[in-house]
Design a protein around this motif. Structure first.
Motif, PDB file in Angstrom:
ATOM      1  N   ASN A 255       0.842  -1.197   0.000  1.00  0.00           N
ATOM      2  CA  ASN A 255       0.000   0.000   0.000  1.00  0.00           C
ATOM      3  C   ASN A 255       0.881   1.253   0.000  1.00  0.00           C
ATOM      4  O   ASN A 255       0.807   2.081   0.896  1.00  0.00           O
ATOM      5  CB  ASN A 255      -0.918  -0.024   1.237  1.00  0.00           C
ATOM      6  CG  ASN A 255      -2.030   0.981   1.154  1.00  0.00           C
ATOM      7  OD1 ASN A 255      -2.509   1.325   0.082  1.00  0.00           O
ATOM      8  ND2 ASN A 255      -2.427   1.498   2.312  1.00  0.00           N
ATOM      9  N   TRP A 256       1.707   1.401  -1.039  1.00  0.00           N
ATOM     10  CA  TRP A 256       2.698   2.467  -1.066  1.00  0.00           C
ATOM     11  C   TRP A 256       2.177   3.817  -1.530  1.00  0.00           C
ATOM     12  O   TRP A 256       2.690   4.869  -1.146  1.00  0.00           O
ATOM     13  CB  TRP A 256       3.896   2.056  -1.930  1.00  0.00           C
ATOM     14  CG  TRP A 256       3.571   1.705  -3.347  1.00  0.00           C
ATOM     15  CD1 TRP A 256       3.234   0.463  -3.823  1.00  0.00           C
ATOM     16  CD2 TRP A 256       3.568   2.572  -4.482  1.00  0.00           C
ATOM     17  NE1 TRP A 256       3.018   0.523  -5.179  1.00  0.00           N
ATOM     18  CE2 TRP A 256       3.220   1.804  -5.607  1.00  0.00           C
ATOM     19  CE3 TRP A 256       3.830   3.931  -4.652  1.00  0.00           C
ATOM     20  CZ2 TRP A 256       3.112   2.342  -6.890  1.00  0.00           C
ATOM     21  CZ3 TRP A 256       3.727   4.492  -5.932  1.00  0.00           C
ATOM     22  CH2 TRP A 256       3.385   3.688  -7.026  1.00  0.00           C
ATOM     23  N   LYS A 257       1.147   3.839  -2.345  1.00  0.00           N
ATOM     24  CA  LYS A 257       0.700   5.100  -2.954  1.00  0.00           C
ATOM     25  C   LYS A 257       0.298   6.185  -1.957  1.00  0.00           C
ATOM     26  O   LYS A 257       0.634   7.354  -2.156  1.00  0.00           O
ATOM     27  CB  LYS A 257      -0.433   4.832  -3.946  1.00  0.00           C
ATOM     28  CG  LYS A 257       0.053   4.169  -5.221  1.00  0.00           C
ATOM     29  CD  LYS A 257      -1.036   4.024  -6.245  1.00  0.00           C
ATOM     30  CE  LYS A 257      -0.502   3.356  -7.496  1.00  0.00           C
ATOM     31  NZ  LYS A 257      -1.555   3.145  -8.499  1.00  0.00           N
TER      32      LYS A 257
ATOM     33  N   ASP B  68      11.679   4.311   8.752  1.00  0.00           N
ATOM     34  CA  ASP B  68      13.078   3.980   8.457  1.00  0.00           C
ATOM     35  C   ASP B  68      13.305   3.552   7.005  1.00  0.00           C
ATOM     36  O   ASP B  68      14.359   2.996   6.680  1.00  0.00           O
ATOM     37  CB  ASP B  68      13.561   2.856   9.384  1.00  0.00           C
ATOM     38  CG  ASP B  68      13.631   3.311  10.828  1.00  0.00           C
ATOM     39  OD1 ASP B  68      13.899   4.502  11.062  1.00  0.00           O
ATOM     40  OD2 ASP B  68      13.411   2.479  11.727  1.00  0.00           O
ATOM     41  N   TYR B  69      12.334   3.816   6.150  1.00  0.00           N
ATOM     42  CA  TYR B  69      12.412   3.401   4.744  1.00  0.00           C
ATOM     43  C   TYR B  69      12.200   4.595   3.828  1.00  0.00           C
ATOM     44  O   TYR B  69      11.624   5.608   4.221  1.00  0.00           O
ATOM     45  CB  TYR B  69      11.337   2.356   4.430  1.00  0.00           C
ATOM     46  CG  TYR B  69      11.368   1.146   5.312  1.00  0.00           C
ATOM     47  CD1 TYR B  69      12.268   0.116   5.082  1.00  0.00           C
ATOM     48  CD2 TYR B  69      10.505   1.044   6.400  1.00  0.00           C
ATOM     49  CE1 TYR B  69      12.298  -1.007   5.906  1.00  0.00           C
ATOM     50  CE2 TYR B  69      10.527  -0.080   7.230  1.00  0.00           C
ATOM     51  CZ  TYR B  69      11.423  -1.090   6.976  1.00  0.00           C
ATOM     52  OH  TYR B  69      11.461  -2.190   7.792  1.00  0.00           O
ATOM     53  N   VAL B  70      12.669   4.451   2.583  1.00  0.00           N
ATOM     54  CA  VAL B  70      12.274   5.382   1.531  1.00  0.00           C
ATOM     55  C   VAL B  70      11.636   4.582   0.402  1.00  0.00           C
ATOM     56  O   VAL B  70      12.015   3.436   0.143  1.00  0.00           O
ATOM     57  CB  VAL B  70      13.442   6.232   0.977  1.00  0.00           C
ATOM     58  CG1 VAL B  70      13.949   7.205   2.024  1.00  0.00           C
ATOM     59  CG2 VAL B  70      14.560   5.381   0.425  1.00  0.00           C
ATOM     60  N   ILE B  71      10.670   5.207  -0.227  1.00  0.00           N
ATOM     61  CA  ILE B  71      10.050   4.663  -1.432  1.00  0.00           C
ATOM     62  C   ILE B  71      10.603   5.471  -2.599  1.00  0.00           C
ATOM     63  O   ILE B  71      10.461   6.694  -2.634  1.00  0.00           O
ATOM     64  CB  ILE B  71       8.516   4.807  -1.397  1.00  0.00           C
ATOM     65  CG1 ILE B  71       7.931   4.111  -0.173  1.00  0.00           C
ATOM     66  CG2 ILE B  71       7.897   4.282  -2.692  1.00  0.00           C
ATOM     67  CD1 ILE B  71       6.457   4.456   0.077  1.00  0.00           C
ATOM     68  N   LYS B  72      11.263   4.796  -3.516  1.00  0.00           N
ATOM     69  CA  LYS B  72      11.737   5.444  -4.737  1.00  0.00           C
ATOM     70  C   LYS B  72      10.744   5.113  -5.843  1.00  0.00           C
ATOM     71  O   LYS B  72      10.627   3.953  -6.254  1.00  0.00           O
ATOM     72  CB  LYS B  72      13.137   4.946  -5.108  1.00  0.00           C
ATOM     73  CG  LYS B  72      14.219   5.346  -4.118  1.00  0.00           C
ATOM     74  CD  LYS B  72      15.595   4.901  -4.600  1.00  0.00           C
ATOM     75  CE  LYS B  72      16.693   5.403  -3.678  1.00  0.00           C
ATOM     76  NZ  LYS B  72      18.040   5.020  -4.172  1.00  0.00           N
TER      77      LYS B  72
END
Length: 198
Positions: A8-10, A32-36
């Protein structure tokens, strides 16, 4: 949490979570994450390279010097978050061993040499490709562009005005001299990202 982000990244890809943008990917932070987010197919190739390079380098004991890439698909990649380096005079800069000694982790030069020789990595000393770990040491966060990918795909797309090239100039809106995203020689829109130009 990682599986939840992948599925569910959007909803996380909005201004509140925005970290930065390159020529091929846009980055958002979630804990603690990044979404590229891949803006172009070449961004997907960079993320695939990062996934493969990280796992190969981790097997050799170099994991702490690279931001871990956990997941890649055609739309996004998920990577460990590292605090970005500050710009200097509104632009990125070259990491220099003598000048930035306090930021360099153990084996820094060795890792860059391996990435250059064994993985064909490109532009390894630009500050925009690094973040800082909890100890304030450099970690590579953007290491998926290879020299061959750059020459055969990025350069032609940039020359056609499809991918932006970064120019240091005065923004036509805010008047501040900073990095501008320019799309080919005929691009007359000299606004910076903060003033609305992506």
């Amino acid at each position: 949490m990682l599986n939840q982000i992948i599925q569910n990244w959007k909803p996380y890809c909005k201004e509140d979570y925005f970290v930065g943008i390159g020529s091929t990917r846009k980055v958002y932070r979630v804990l603690d994450y990044v979404i590229k987010v891949h803006l172009y197919p070449i961004g997907y190739k960079q993320s695939q390279n990062e996934f493969e390079i990280y796992n190969s380098m981790a097997d050799k004991g170099y994991a702490p010097l690279l931001a871990q890439t956990y997941y890649v698909d055609e739309y996004i990649s998920i990577q460990r978050y590292c605090r970005p380096l500050e710009l200097k005079n509104n632009q990125s800069y070259e990491i220099k061993v003598d000048e930035h000694q306090q930021l360099l982790p153990h084996l820094f030069e060795e890792v860059l040499e391996i990435l250059d020789k064994d993985y064909d990595c490109f532009d390894l000393k630009d500050s925009s490709n690094f973040g800082l770990n909890a100890d304030g040491k450099l970690v590579l966060t953007d290491y998926g562009m290879t020299k061959s990918l750059y020459e055969t795909e990025w350069v032609p797309l940039a020359e056609e005005g499809i991918l932006p090239q970064i120019h240091f100039d005065f923004c036509g809106s805010c008047g501040i001299k900073k990095e501008l995203r320019m799309y080919g020689d005929n691009d007359k829109d000299k606004r910076c990202f903060d003033c609305g130009k992506e």
